[in-house]
Scaffold this motif. Structure first.
Motif, mmCIF file in Angstrom:
data_model
loop_
_atom_site.group_PDB
_atom_site.id
_atom_site.type_symbol
_atom_site.label_atom_id
_atom_site.label_comp_id
_atom_site.label_asym_id
_atom_site.label_seq_id
_atom_site.Cartn_x
_atom_site.Cartn_y
_atom_site.Cartn_z
ATOM 1 N N ARG A 12 0.573 -1.218 -0.094
ATOM 2 C CA ARG A 12 0.244 -0.238 0.098
ATOM 3 C C ARG A 12 1.058 1.577 0.013
ATOM 4 N NH1 ARG A 12 -3.764 -2.339 4.131
ATOM 5 N NH2 ARG A 12 -2.848 -1.031 6.157
ATOM 6 N N CYS A 13 1.950 0.910 0.507
ATOM 7 C CA CYS A 13 3.291 2.010 1.069
ATOM 8 C C CYS A 13 3.094 2.750 -0.626
ATOM 9 C CB CYS A 13 4.535 1.666 0.441
ATOM 10 S SG CYS A 13 5.648 2.800 0.932
ATOM 11 N N ILE A 14 2.717 4.414 -0.567
ATOM 12 C CA ILE A 14 2.883 5.090 -1.375
ATOM 13 C C ILE A 14 4.565 6.323 -0.964
ATOM 14 C CG2 ILE A 14 0.492 5.724 -1.495
ATOM 15 C CD1 ILE A 14 0.786 7.564 0.641
ATOM 16 N N ARG A 15 4.726 6.143 -0.446
ATOM 17 C CA ARG A 15 6.320 6.312 -0.401
ATOM 18 C C ARG A 15 6.612 7.724 0.131
ATOM 19 N NH1 ARG A 15 6.775 1.271 -1.523
ATOM 20 N NH2 ARG A 15 7.501 0.879 -3.179
ATOM 21 N N CYS A 16 5.786 8.156 1.479
ATOM 22 C CA CYS A 16 6.069 9.388 1.473
ATOM 23 C C CYS A 16 7.044 9.885 2.373
ATOM 24 C CB CYS A 16 4.292 9.662 2.455
ATOM 25 S SG CYS A 16 4.273 9.186 3.672
ATOM 26 N N SER A 17 7.718 9.094 3.562
ATOM 27 C CA SER A 17 9.063 8.979 3.580
ATOM 28 C C SER A 17 8.377 9.023 5.599
ATOM 29 C CB SER A 17 9.213 10.140 3.804
ATOM 30 O OG SER A 17 9.889 9.556 2.326
ATOM 31 N N ALA A 18 7.202 9.245 5.271
ATOM 32 C CA ALA A 18 6.361 10.148 7.028
ATOM 33 C C ALA A 18 6.779 9.464 7.921
ATOM 34 C CB ALA A 18 4.641 10.529 7.634
ATOM 35 N N CYS A 19 7.128 7.543 7.464
ATOM 36 C CA CYS A 19 7.463 6.875 9.105
ATOM 37 C C CYS A 19 8.817 7.066 9.355
ATOM 38 C CB CYS A 19 7.619 5.169 8.124
ATOM 39 S SG CYS A 19 7.759 5.341 7.042
ATOM 40 N N LEU A 20 10.036 7.777 8.119
ATOM 41 C CA LEU A 20 11.129 7.547 8.908
ATOM 42 C C LEU A 20 11.396 8.616 9.510
ATOM 43 C CD1 LEU A 20 11.263 6.142 5.853
ATOM 44 C CD2 LEU A 20 13.134 7.194 5.380
ATOM 45 N N PRO A 33 11.538 2.686 8.852
ATOM 46 C CA PRO A 33 10.514 1.442 8.976
ATOM 47 C C PRO A 33 9.733 0.773 7.913
ATOM 48 C CG PRO A 33 10.459 3.115 9.899
ATOM 49 C CD PRO A 33 11.061 3.700 8.894
ATOM 50 N N ILE A 34 9.917 1.537 6.284
ATOM 51 C CA ILE A 34 8.798 0.820 5.378
ATOM 52 C C ILE A 34 9.701 -0.167 5.285
ATOM 53 C CG2 ILE A 34 9.218 2.544 4.300
ATOM 54 C CD1 ILE A 34 6.515 -0.104 3.797
ATOM 55 N N GLY A 35 11.381 0.638 5.302
ATOM 56 C CA GLY A 35 12.739 -0.281 4.198
ATOM 57 C C GLY A 35 12.389 -1.891 5.076
ATOM 58 N N VAL A 73 1.755 6.847 11.622
ATOM 59 C CA VAL A 73 1.201 8.554 10.610
ATOM 60 C C VAL A 73 1.634 7.429 9.299
ATOM 61 C CG1 VAL A 73 2.811 10.250 12.634
ATOM 62 C CG2 VAL A 73 3.646 8.467 10.544
ATOM 63 N N CYS A 74 1.545 6.438 9.458
ATOM 64 C CA CYS A 74 1.465 6.903 8.113
ATOM 65 C C CYS A 74 -0.246 6.651 7.286
ATOM 66 C CB CYS A 74 2.308 4.468 8.200
ATOM 67 S SG CYS A 74 1.346 3.751 6.051
ATOM 68 N N PRO A 75 0.079 6.999 6.378
ATOM 69 C CA PRO A 75 -1.236 8.048 5.457
ATOM 70 C C PRO A 75 -2.032 6.600 4.662
ATOM 71 C CG PRO A 75 0.578 8.253 3.884
ATOM 72 C CD PRO A 75 1.002 8.171 5.990
ATOM 73 N N VAL A 76 -1.582 5.289 4.959
ATOM 74 C CA VAL A 76 -2.119 4.309 4.340
ATOM 75 C C VAL A 76 -2.342 3.266 5.363
ATOM 76 C CG1 VAL A 76 -1.936 4.925 1.993
ATOM 77 C CG2 VAL A 76 -0.028 3.509 2.806
ATOM 78 N N ALA A 77 -1.914 3.402 6.343
ATOM 79 C CA ALA A 77 -1.984 2.804 8.357
ATOM 80 C C ALA A 77 -1.510 2.038 7.903
ATOM 81 C CB ALA A 77 -3.901 2.404 8.240
ATOM 82 N N ILE A 78 -0.235 1.478 7.271
ATOM 83 C CA ILE A 78 0.427 -0.188 7.363
ATOM 84 C C ILE A 78 0.507 0.098 8.382
ATOM 85 C CG2 ILE A 78 1.834 -1.383 5.812
ATOM 86 C CD1 ILE A 78 1.812 1.104 3.954
ATOM 87 N N ASP A 79 0.143 -1.440 9.608
ATOM 88 C CA ASP A 79 0.796 -1.707 10.518
ATOM 89 C C ASP A 79 1.907 -2.698 10.091
ATOM 90 O OD1 ASP A 79 1.129 -2.564 13.440
ATOM 91 O OD2 ASP A 79 -0.709 -3.776 13.147
HETATM 92 S S1 SF4 Z 1 4.160 6.041 5.787
HETATM 93 FE FE1 SF4 Z 1 3.051 4.488 5.465
HETATM 94 S S2 SF4 Z 1 2.978 5.811 2.604
HETATM 95 FE FE2 SF4 Z 1 4.877 6.815 3.374
HETATM 96 S S3 SF4 Z 1 6.461 6.047 3.415
HETATM 97 FE FE3 SF4 Z 1 5.856 4.836 5.062
HETATM 98 S S4 SF4 Z 1 4.370 2.706 5.004
HETATM 99 FE FE4 SF4 Z 1 4.833 3.860 3.157
#
Ligand code: SF4
Lengths: 478, 243
Positions: free
Chosen positions: A317-325, A346-348, A379-385
């Motif tokens: 689902r990730c849209i590569r926004c970087s908020a999780c980083l 985290p997404i990585g 913070v993930c905008p697509v709620a990835i747990d």
């Molecule tokens: S916050 Fe969610 S959508 Fe944004 S980069 Fe991280 S995993 Fe992807």
């Protein structure tokens, strides 16, 4: 993924080095805290953020459930609009397709729009091996390329660099890649931006082929979408005669109405903007406007396998926004390079091991590169747990990974003890009896040393709670 | 109302004072509390490290130990969150009703008993670190702070960067010691900057990590579990002193 990441040490080893780098720590703390505060403000402006986030999650899930259908729909639409669609199962295949297309044009250079997919497949290195030079045109990617460096953040690949370091890189390296840095360049942001502008302009005007990724692919019309801040991407997408876009198959969204949700979620989450400055959308080719030859390379590279995993698939689902980083306390201290992949943070930690598998040392260490504090999920905008997927991947490492035999034995022994209260009570009493002999530091290698290198061990109490409860019961009985 | 204390394995073995404080506090508030001795550990370390099969016997044991209680109160946000969020994923029919009956201590005080002033006395400057699982998984919000603000004599000072993880993370602390220590160092620096005498938290595993770091530095700051502060009164005895 990029060959340049191969042979990276496991995360704990890399992080043990990077956490000691005071300059890196300072650069990252400053940058991530600034953007995380701004994001929080931008998100708080929208009363319906929770609903938008839920919608984003559901649209992606619905699309992923029928991904084959939407991809074929997108292929038909792109083809009808004058584009050519290629399917690439793995990185090497995608690189081969792009290199052949460039060579067929008789070209030796391409300009690039910032793209995670091409970082993932190591396109620049593959093209270089064929004698083709790829010029990065995103400012931060340019800094990384000129510095012969690796990206350390999804949105801001040069986040680990400060202004002084960037000035030095420009002065030292620009001349080797084209127009040199202006005489007497300082570290003022305006001067640095102007130097990059002048350096890049001759490349925009000369290039016949551009390579991009895409943030979204709208299936109903076959339209590709790139969002950016600088406008350099727009130059690449419009000036050259040929455009090749390498796009992960999970980037598809069914309709323009669906796209609208993401165009709200993405800028606020990534750059903390209400709307990003440049949103470029194109559909196939248009006579007399922009590239006359358009190729779409649809990239799998581990995505289908990820989709097959019921827990892990949410990473797609990730849209590569970087908020999780930007909110991750581990990323902030370890830095992006420790993750051994263009997808750090985290997404990585959940995406890389799924795309590449858990066989290498660094990939098998990534699921453990988290305290499970949950800031990323929040913070993930697509709620990835993300914590849920991390634990899921830890189960796979513990099950199949090498080097977990001792851990498994220890866990099994502890579990047995905890499942036998009489033995457990005896163990607690033994520990309490020897409390005066127990040190606060342990010299022997292993987990106890890893703990006691920087922390005193807790002192055992004289009496466990359960023993206290027993004596108390006796006192209270008349 | 049948109330059980789930003391947790960490508190049972290493911090029995916290368990005793919960008992004292609840009894003072008129709640009769049981300690079912079949309880040991909820299985969180096993689960979070990737050992699901090893989690199962402990989840079964925990569910059986607390069967028949209306409320299960625990002085650990992390263990409460384990039961709330992760037990449902284990697919154990016998554990189905447990998550709804488990309350982290501050939840039980504020939501079930409806008190924020528990009649405590604690004449110290205190700063509060909200541990991640209580904060983000359980959504405890400002319950702990409301309880602390109502304590007589207590001077509450705000902890900068309070919501950031302390770096404990269970086995993370030993699998990634460098990052864990770097996070603890920052948390401890922020706590020391407040000038408080006491760093309070509601999860002793995080306090073990922070307290161990503080002791190694010989820093003038001690870690105390929230329950022990709430249990302290003007009449605290020699046996159960003001902590
Ligand atoms: S916050 Fe969610 S959508 Fe944004 S980069 Fe991280 S995993 Fe992807």
């Amino acid at each position: 993924m990029s060959g340049t990441y191969l042979g990276m040490p496991a995360f704990p080893k890399a992080a043990a080095v990077s956490t000691q780098n005071a300059q890196l720590r300072a650069n990252l703390t400053h940058a991530t805290h600034t953007i995380r505060d701004k994001r929080a403000k931008a998100v708080a402006e929208l009363a319906d953020w929770a609903e938008l986030r839920q919608a984003g999650k559901e649209i992606k899930d619905r699309t992923l459930r029928r991904l084959d259908h939407y991809l074929l729909q997108a292929e038909a639409a792109v083809t009808a609009a004058g584009g050519t669609v290629h399917w690439a199962q793995a990185a090497a295949e995608a690189n081969r397709i792009v290199a052949d297309l460039v060579k067929a044009k008789g070209e030796r250079e391409v300009v690039k729009v910032k793209s995670m997919a091409t970082q993932e497949i190591g396109l620049n290195e593959a093209l270089a091996a064929e004698g083709i030079t790829a010029y990065e045109t995103d400012l931060a990617e340019l800094i990384v390329q000129l510095g012969d460096d690796l990206p350390s953040h999804i949105l801001v690949p040069a986040i680990h660099r400060n202004r002084g370091e960037i000035r030095d890189i420009f002065r030292e390296a620009m001349s080797r890649w084209g127009r040199p840095a202006p005489e007497g360049l300082t570290d003022s942001p305006a001067e640095l931006a102007e130097a990059a502008r002048l350096h890049l302009r001759e490349k925009f005007l000369r290039a016949k082929v551009a390579v991009s990724g895409a943030n979204f692919l709208v299936a109903e019309t076959g339209s590709l979408v790139v969002v950016e801040s600088e406008g350099n991407g727009r130059m690449c997408l419009t000036l050259p005669e040929t455009l090749i876009s390498v796009v992960g198959i999970e980037k598809v969204v069914p309709t323009w109405r669906d796209l609208e949700v993401f165009l709200q979620l993405l800028p606020r989450s990534s750059t903390a903007e209400r709307m990003n400055p440049y949103t470029s959308i194109w559909t196939g080719t248009t006579r007399g406007d922009g590239p006359s030859d358009f190729h779409l390379v649809l990239l799998d590279n581990g995505r289908t396998d990820t989709l097959a995993d019921e827990v892990g698939r949410q990473a797609l689902r990730c849209i590569r926004c970087s908020a999780c980083l930007n909110v991750c306390p581990v990323y902030e201290r370890a830095g992006g390079h420790a993750y051994g992949s263009p997808y750090p943070g985290p997404i990585g930690a959940i995406l890389t091991p799924q795309l590449r598998g858990l066989t290498s040392e660094v990939d098998a260490s990534l699921p453990y590169a988290s305290t499970l504090c949950g800031a990323c999920y929040e913070v993930c905008p697509v709620a990835i747990d993300i914590p849920e997927v991390l634990v899921h991947l830890r189960e796979q490492v513990a099950e199949h990974g090498t080097g977990h035999r001792a851990e498994r034995a220890a866990i099994k022994a502890a579990t047995w003890l905890l499942d036998h209260p009489a033995a457990y009570r005896t163990a607690l009493r033994a520990a309490a009896r020897t409390r005066r002999l127990q040190p606060r530091r342990l010299p022997l290698p292993g987990p106890a040393k890893a703990w006691s290198d920087t922390r005193d061990l807790p002192t055992m109490p004289e009496q466990s709670f359960r023993d206290w409860w027993k004596t108390r019961g006796q006192e209270n009985t008349p | 109302m049948r109330v059980a204390l789930f003391v947790t394995c960490v508190n049972d073995a290493l911090y029995p004072g916290t368990g005793r404080a919960v008992v004292r506090l609840l009894e003072r508030l008129g709640v009769e509390v049981d300690f079912p001795e079949a309880q040991t550990c909820c299985g969180q370390p096993q689960f979070n490290t990737g050992y699901r099969a090893e989690t199962l016997p402990l989840a079964r044991r925990t569910a059986a130990a607390f069967a028949g209680y209306d409320y299960v109160v625990t002085p650990s946000g992390s263990c409460a969150a384990m039961i709330h969020d992760n037990y449902p994923k284990l697919g154990l029919p016998e554990a189905e009703s447990l998550p709804g009956r488990v309350y982290e201590l501050t939840e039980f005080l504020v939501d079930v008993l409806g008190v924020t002033d528990v009649g405590a006395y604690y004449p110290h400057t205190v700063t509060y670190h909200p541990s991640c699982h209580g904060l983000r998984m359980l959504g405890l919000g400002d319950r702990p702070l409301r309880l602390l603000r109502a304590v007589k004599g207590l001077d509450l000072v705000e902890l900068p960067g309070a919501e950031e993880c302390c770096g404990f993370g269970g086995t993370f602390a030993v699998k990634n010691p460098a990052v864990s220590a770097a996070m603890a160092a920052d948390k401890v620096r922020n706590a020391l900057a407040t000038g408080a005498e006491v760093l309070c938290g509601a999860d002793n595993s995080c306090l073990m990590h922070l307290g161990g770091t503080l002791r190694r530095q010989d820093a003038p700051l001690r870690t105390v579990h929230l329950a022990e502060i709430l249990a302290s009164t003007e009449h605290s005895t020699e046996k159960e002193p003001l902590v």
